[in-house]
Design a protein around this motif. Sequence first.
Motif, mmCIF file in Angstrom:
data_model
loop_
_atom_site.group_PDB
_atom_site.id
_atom_site.type_symbol
_atom_site.label_atom_id
_atom_site.label_comp_id
_atom_site.label_asym_id
_atom_site.label_seq_id
_atom_site.Cartn_x
_atom_site.Cartn_y
_atom_site.Cartn_z
ATOM 1 N N ALA A 188 0.834 -1.200 0.000
ATOM 2 C CA ALA A 188 0.000 0.000 0.000
ATOM 3 C C ALA A 188 0.870 1.252 0.000
ATOM 4 C CB ALA A 188 -0.925 0.000 1.213
ATOM 5 N N LEU A 189 1.941 1.225 0.748
ATOM 6 C CA LEU A 189 2.851 2.369 0.793
ATOM 7 C C LEU A 189 3.592 2.541 -0.527
ATOM 8 C CD1 LEU A 189 4.490 4.617 2.212
ATOM 9 C CD2 LEU A 189 6.029 2.822 2.994
ATOM 10 N N ILE A 190 4.237 1.504 -0.998
ATOM 11 C CA ILE A 190 5.107 1.609 -2.176
ATOM 12 C C ILE A 190 4.331 1.918 -3.446
ATOM 13 C CG2 ILE A 190 6.621 0.290 -3.703
ATOM 14 C CD1 ILE A 190 7.705 -1.073 -1.154
ATOM 15 N N PHE A 191 3.250 1.197 -3.708
ATOM 16 C CA PHE A 191 2.538 1.369 -4.970
ATOM 17 C C PHE A 191 1.908 2.755 -5.077
ATOM 18 C CE2 PHE A 191 1.998 -3.459 -4.840
ATOM 19 C CZ PHE A 191 3.183 -3.653 -5.517
ATOM 20 N N GLU A 192 1.327 3.227 -3.994
ATOM 21 C CA GLU A 192 0.689 4.545 -4.059
ATOM 22 C C GLU A 192 1.731 5.662 -4.046
ATOM 23 O OE1 GLU A 192 -3.062 5.248 -2.290
ATOM 24 O OE2 GLU A 192 -3.305 3.139 -1.770
ATOM 25 N N ARG A 193 2.780 5.494 -3.290
ATOM 26 C CA ARG A 193 3.847 6.500 -3.243
ATOM 27 C C ARG A 193 4.538 6.641 -4.591
ATOM 28 N NH1 ARG A 193 8.897 4.355 -0.695
ATOM 29 N NH2 ARG A 193 8.863 3.356 -2.714
ATOM 30 N N ASP A 194 4.794 5.515 -5.242
ATOM 31 C CA ASP A 194 5.524 5.548 -6.505
ATOM 32 C C ASP A 194 4.735 6.177 -7.649
ATOM 33 O OD1 ASP A 194 7.708 4.505 -5.253
ATOM 34 O OD2 ASP A 194 7.581 2.525 -6.181
ATOM 35 N N ALA A 195 3.449 6.400 -7.452
ATOM 36 C CA ALA A 195 2.660 7.085 -8.472
ATOM 37 C C ALA A 195 2.967 8.582 -8.502
ATOM 38 C CB ALA A 195 1.170 6.865 -8.212
ATOM 39 N N LEU A 196 3.633 9.077 -7.468
ATOM 40 C CA LEU A 196 3.995 10.498 -7.401
ATOM 41 C C LEU A 196 5.321 10.725 -8.109
ATOM 42 C CD1 LEU A 196 3.079 10.944 -3.647
ATOM 43 C CD2 LEU A 196 1.771 11.791 -5.612
ATOM 44 N N GLN A 197 5.411 11.790 -8.877
ATOM 45 C CA GLN A 197 6.605 12.063 -9.672
ATOM 46 C C GLN A 197 7.695 12.784 -8.892
ATOM 47 O OE1 GLN A 197 6.915 10.940 -12.895
ATOM 48 N NE2 GLN A 197 5.022 9.894 -12.378
ATOM 49 N N ASP A 198 7.337 13.667 -7.997
ATOM 50 C CA ASP A 198 8.286 14.526 -7.310
ATOM 51 C C ASP A 198 8.799 13.871 -6.023
ATOM 52 O OD1 ASP A 198 9.372 17.436 -6.994
ATOM 53 O OD2 ASP A 198 8.437 16.945 -5.063
ATOM 54 N N GLU A 199 10.106 13.972 -5.780
ATOM 55 C CA GLU A 199 10.704 13.347 -4.598
ATOM 56 C C GLU A 199 10.155 13.924 -3.296
ATOM 57 O OE1 GLU A 199 15.004 12.661 -2.444
ATOM 58 O OE2 GLU A 199 14.978 13.101 -4.582
ATOM 59 N N THR A 200 9.964 15.225 -3.226
ATOM 60 C CA THR A 200 9.420 15.832 -2.006
ATOM 61 C C THR A 200 7.998 15.353 -1.770
ATOM 62 O OG1 THR A 200 10.830 17.764 -2.309
ATOM 63 C CG2 THR A 200 8.994 17.998 -0.781
ATOM 64 N N ASP A 201 7.210 15.224 -2.822
ATOM 65 C CA ASP A 201 5.855 14.693 -2.683
ATOM 66 C C ASP A 201 5.883 13.251 -2.175
ATOM 67 O OD1 ASP A 201 4.552 17.017 -3.482
ATOM 68 O OD2 ASP A 201 4.415 16.388 -5.575
ATOM 69 N N ARG A 202 6.801 12.452 -2.690
ATOM 70 C CA ARG A 202 6.907 11.063 -2.219
ATOM 71 C C ARG A 202 7.273 11.019 -0.743
ATOM 72 N NH1 ARG A 202 9.306 10.430 -7.371
ATOM 73 N NH2 ARG A 202 11.385 10.424 -6.449
ATOM 74 N N LYS A 203 8.197 11.869 -0.326
ATOM 75 C CA LYS A 203 8.576 11.909 1.095
ATOM 76 C C LYS A 203 7.406 12.358 1.962
ATOM 77 C CE LYS A 203 13.550 12.558 0.590
ATOM 78 N NZ LYS A 203 13.798 11.171 0.583
ATOM 79 N N ALA A 204 6.682 13.369 1.501
ATOM 80 C CA ALA A 204 5.522 13.846 2.254
ATOM 81 C C ALA A 204 4.473 12.734 2.384
ATOM 82 C CB ALA A 204 4.922 15.077 1.573
ATOM 83 N N PHE A 205 4.241 12.009 1.295
ATOM 84 C CA PHE A 205 3.309 10.886 1.315
ATOM 85 C C PHE A 205 3.752 9.856 2.355
ATOM 86 C CE2 PHE A 205 1.900 6.701 0.135
ATOM 87 C CZ PHE A 205 0.585 6.872 -0.264
ATOM 88 N N GLU A 206 5.036 9.487 2.326
ATOM 89 C CA GLU A 206 5.577 8.491 3.263
ATOM 90 C C GLU A 206 5.413 8.934 4.711
ATOM 91 O OE1 GLU A 206 9.633 8.207 2.092
ATOM 92 O OE2 GLU A 206 9.196 6.959 0.343
ATOM 93 N N VAL A 207 5.773 10.189 4.986
ATOM 94 C CA VAL A 207 5.676 10.705 6.357
ATOM 95 C C VAL A 207 4.238 10.652 6.843
ATOM 96 C CG1 VAL A 207 5.870 12.810 7.752
ATOM 97 C CG2 VAL A 207 7.746 12.133 6.250
ATOM 98 N N ALA A 208 3.307 11.109 6.027
ATOM 99 C CA ALA A 208 1.904 11.104 6.424
ATOM 100 C C ALA A 208 1.374 9.684 6.591
ATOM 101 C CB ALA A 208 1.076 11.864 5.392
ATOM 102 N N PHE A 209 1.698 8.812 5.650
ATOM 103 C CA PHE A 209 1.238 7.426 5.685
ATOM 104 C C PHE A 209 1.718 6.729 6.964
ATOM 105 C CE2 PHE A 209 1.464 2.929 4.756
ATOM 106 C CZ PHE A 209 0.354 2.671 3.974
ATOM 107 N N MET A 210 3.025 6.788 7.191
ATOM 108 C CA MET A 210 3.584 6.087 8.351
ATOM 109 C C MET A 210 3.183 6.747 9.673
ATOM 110 S SD MET A 210 4.820 3.481 7.015
ATOM 111 C CE MET A 210 5.477 2.769 8.521
ATOM 112 N N SER A 211 3.004 8.059 9.664
ATOM 113 C CA SER A 211 2.575 8.739 10.888
ATOM 114 C C SER A 211 1.157 8.338 11.265
ATOM 115 C CB SER A 211 2.677 10.255 10.717
ATOM 116 O OG SER A 211 4.024 10.635 10.559
ATOM 117 N N ARG A 212 0.268 8.205 10.278
ATOM 118 C CA ARG A 212 -1.103 7.781 10.574
ATOM 119 C C ARG A 212 -1.108 6.340 11.103
ATOM 120 N NH1 ARG A 212 -4.663 10.726 11.897
ATOM 121 N NH2 ARG A 212 -5.598 11.535 10.006
#
Length: 85
Positions: free
Chosen positions: A52-76
């Motif tokens: 769920a983390l990898i597939f949805e995160r990898d759909a984002l093109q920008d590295e900062t967006d991917r990091k933001a996605f990861e931080v929010a995902f794992m924090s929740r």
Amino acid sequence: MTKGTTTTLPANDGYPGLTISWSKDCRPAFHEGIRAAERWLNGKRSHWLWAALIFERDALQDETDRKAFEVAFMSRIQQRLEGTG
């Protein structure tokens, strides 16, 4: 990191929230990370947590967006674990 845009993860499951400043506006990616984690936590996804983390995160093109996605995902996820522990 240069302060630019602030994102906020609201408190949830009795666990405090989080506020982070990013160098660019990555609020959409951050909030999508929260929603993706909630879908997984609520059983609306049948695959593994890592998938769920990898597939949805990898759909984002920008590295900062991917990091933001990861931080929010794992924090929740962390909020849920801490809130039920």
